[in-house]
Design an enzyme around this catalytic site. Structure first.
Site, PDB file in Angstrom:
ATOM      1  N   THR A  62       5.849  -2.957   5.927  1.00 57.42           N
ATOM      2  CA  THR A  62       5.042  -4.046   6.484  1.00 57.42           C
ATOM      3  C   THR A  62       4.210  -4.725   5.405  1.00 57.42           C
ATOM      4  O   THR A  62       4.229  -5.943   5.265  1.00 57.42           O
ATOM      5  CB  THR A  62       4.108  -3.510   7.593  1.00 57.42           C
ATOM      6  OG1 THR A  62       4.890  -2.793   8.539  1.00 57.42           O
ATOM      7  CG2 THR A  62       3.412  -4.647   8.295  1.00 57.42           C
ATOM      8  N   THR A  71       5.029   8.108  -1.174  1.00 57.74           N
ATOM      9  CA  THR A  71       5.093   8.287   0.280  1.00 57.74           C
ATOM     10  C   THR A  71       6.439   7.832   0.823  1.00 57.74           C
ATOM     11  O   THR A  71       6.713   7.998   1.992  1.00 57.74           O
ATOM     12  CB  THR A  71       3.985   7.482   0.990  1.00 57.74           C
ATOM     13  OG1 THR A  71       4.098   6.123   0.572  1.00 57.74           O
ATOM     14  CG2 THR A  71       2.617   8.001   0.631  1.00 57.74           C
ATOM     15  N   ASN A  77      -3.344   4.677  -5.666  1.00 54.62           N
ATOM     16  CA  ASN A  77      -3.979   5.834  -5.042  1.00 54.62           C
ATOM     17  C   ASN A  77      -4.206   6.983  -6.009  1.00 54.62           C
ATOM     18  O   ASN A  77      -5.228   7.652  -5.962  1.00 54.62           O
ATOM     19  CB  ASN A  77      -3.136   6.330  -3.864  1.00 54.62           C
ATOM     20  CG  ASN A  77      -3.277   5.420  -2.661  1.00 54.62           C
ATOM     21  OD1 ASN A  77      -4.246   4.678  -2.555  1.00 54.62           O
ATOM     22  ND2 ASN A  77      -2.320   5.454  -1.759  1.00 54.62           N
ATOM     23  N   GLU A 107     -14.102 -19.234  -9.168  1.00 59.56           N
ATOM     24  CA  GLU A 107     -14.543 -18.891 -10.520  1.00 59.56           C
ATOM     25  C   GLU A 107     -13.794 -17.681 -11.068  1.00 59.56           C
ATOM     26  O   GLU A 107     -13.546 -17.592 -12.263  1.00 59.56           O
ATOM     27  CB  GLU A 107     -16.048 -18.590 -10.532  1.00 59.56           C
ATOM     28  CG  GLU A 107     -16.904 -19.834 -10.568  1.00 59.56           C
ATOM     29  CD  GLU A 107     -18.385 -19.498 -10.629  1.00 59.56           C
ATOM     30  OE1 GLU A 107     -18.786 -18.702 -11.491  1.00 59.56           O
ATOM     31  OE2 GLU A 107     -19.140 -20.023  -9.799  1.00 59.56           O
TER      32      GLU A 107
END
Length: 447
Positions: A145, A179, A206, A254
């Site tokens: 997703t 994963t 991670n 910026e």
């Protein structure tokens, strides 16, 4: 007003989003039901926090955010969680089937079903703004997703809101922790559209954040909640100047102007200091030079690559709390004189600093100690190419055997898209190599 709309895609995007909105609410004194006792000018959207929250006539503060996932479980957690009253039900969009870790499902088959309702909701959020400044997009590129639907939404946003800034906070696969087997495919396919359709991407990973939790916070076995709270501190520091009135404010555009020397070279590293547990905080005083030095250490970078292997093109230092410009200038000056922090020769100044007097807020019962001052750095360093080359290597091993490719082709993708995305990434690595290498050529001419 210069409003910002946040879009949280897939499980990672939504869970990081939960941590961020929890922290924003604490920082602004907004209760979980959206009421804000301190806000005296109800219905008048003149306050700085209105960049992130819209106000209803009844005095509720509603996040300018959209949460979207292709399966309901994670969104259902938001709907039943402590902040369920904060969000409008139409801001939480879920679908009934999963993307199953497959970019093609998120981008072509299942994602197509849901992209129009998402864009309708984004249009409603945008209509509610007086001067929309841009989008913050949160996703991970390892799953289906975040990578597939994330790319699809970015492509559509480019069409509908071409002139608006798009900042991505993107979680990349880690070297050791995986994963899903097909992470390299999803990441390469997704990066292909991140190169094209975002203005700045902050890479997170991670494993790097696990290491920070273990090393600096003494958490033996960090959970995703620990990681997300750390990520949310970084994102909060970046957006402080949009949400509070500060001394030296930094606008979203910026970031772009100061960090991106060439359009494709917009993948940033982030680091934050001080990351310190409650037990240790009693015994340490963190001065501006100390925290500034620590954000330049490789151990505090939130992606698995070593900035000492690369050169800095630019960096943004966002200070918050008890900090004065004089201290910042001194700290920056000492960094410039250090040999360890190398800048490319064509960008001699390289520093953009922001200061906000709002001290960092911590989540009650969280891991971080309350401190007087903190700094967050977003830097453009050529070492970020290490992240890409690692993913490429894994991609090549699988793709040489065409392993798992049938799952993607079966969802309506063409094999050519794999090689096209892979070539784009190879070109990106080459770009990074070239911007870092302009130094040696000049040196030869001098001697």
């Amino acid at each position: 007003m210069r409003e910002i709309i946040s879009i949280h895609i897939g499980q990672a995007g939504i869970q990081v989003g939960n941590s961020c909105w929890e922290l924003y609410c604490l920082e602004h004194g907004i209760q979980p039901d959206g009421l804000m006792p301190s806000d005296t000018s109800l219905g008048v959207a003149r306050d700085a926090f209105n960049t992130f929250f819209s106000e209803t006539g009844a005095g509720k503060h509603v996040p300018r955010a959209l949460f979207v996932d292709l399966e309901p479980t994670v969104i259902d957690e938001v709907k039943t969680g402590p902040y369920r009253q904060l969000f409008h039900p139409e801001q939480l969009i879920s679908y009934k089937e999963d993307a199953a870790n497959n970019f093609a499902r998120g981008h072509y088959t299942v994602g197509r079903e849901i992209v129009d309702p998402c864009l309708d909701r984004i249009r409603k959020l945008a209509d509610n703004c007086t001067g929309l400044q841009g989008f913050l997009v949160f996703n991970a590129v390892g799953g289906g997703t975040g990578s597939g639907l994330g790319s699809l939404l970015l492509e559509r946003l480019s069409v509908d809101y071409g002139r608006k800034s798009k900042l991505g906070f993107t979680i990349y696969p880690s070297p050791q922790i995986s994963t899903a087997v097909v992470e390299p495919y999803n990441s390469v396919l997704s990066t292909h559209s991140l190169i094209e359709h975002t203005d700045v991407v902050v890479l997170l990973d991670n494993e790097a954040i696990y290491d920070i939790c273990k090393r600096s916070l003494d958490i033996e076995r960090p959970t995703y909640t620990n990681l997300n709270r750390l990520i949310s501190q970084v994102i909060s520091s970046l957006t402080t100047s949009l949400r509070f009135d500060g001394a030296i404010n930094v606008d979203i555009t910026e970031f772009q102007t100061n960090l991106v020397p060439y359009p494709r070279i917009h993948f940033m590293l982030s680091s934050y200091a001080p990351i310190i547990s409650v037990e240790k905080a009693y015994h340490e005083q963190h001065s501006v030079p100390e925290i500034t030095n620590s954000v330049f250490e490789s151990s505090s970078v939130m992606a698995k690559c070593d900035p000492r292997h690369g050169k800095y093109m630019a960096c943004c230092l966002m200070y918050r709390g008890d900090v004065v410009p004089k201290d910042v200038n001194a700290a920056v000056h000492s960094i410039k004189t250090k040999r360890t922090v190398q800048f490319v020769d064509w960008c001699p100044t390289g520093f953009k600093c922001g200061i906000n007097y709002q001290p960092p807020t911590v989540v009650p019962g969280g891991d971080l100690a309350k401190v007087q001052r903190a700094v967050c750095m977003i830097s453009n360093n050529t070492a970020v190419a290490e992240v890409f080359s690692r993913i490429d290597r894994k991609f090549d091993l699988m793709y040489a055997k065409r392993a798992f490719v049938h799952w993607y082709v079966g969802e309506g993708m063409e094999e050519g898209e794999f090689s096209e995305a892979r070539e784009d990434l190879a070109a990106l690595e080459k770009d990074y190599e070239e911007v870092g290498a302009e130094v040696e050529e000049d040196d030869e001419e001098e001697y």
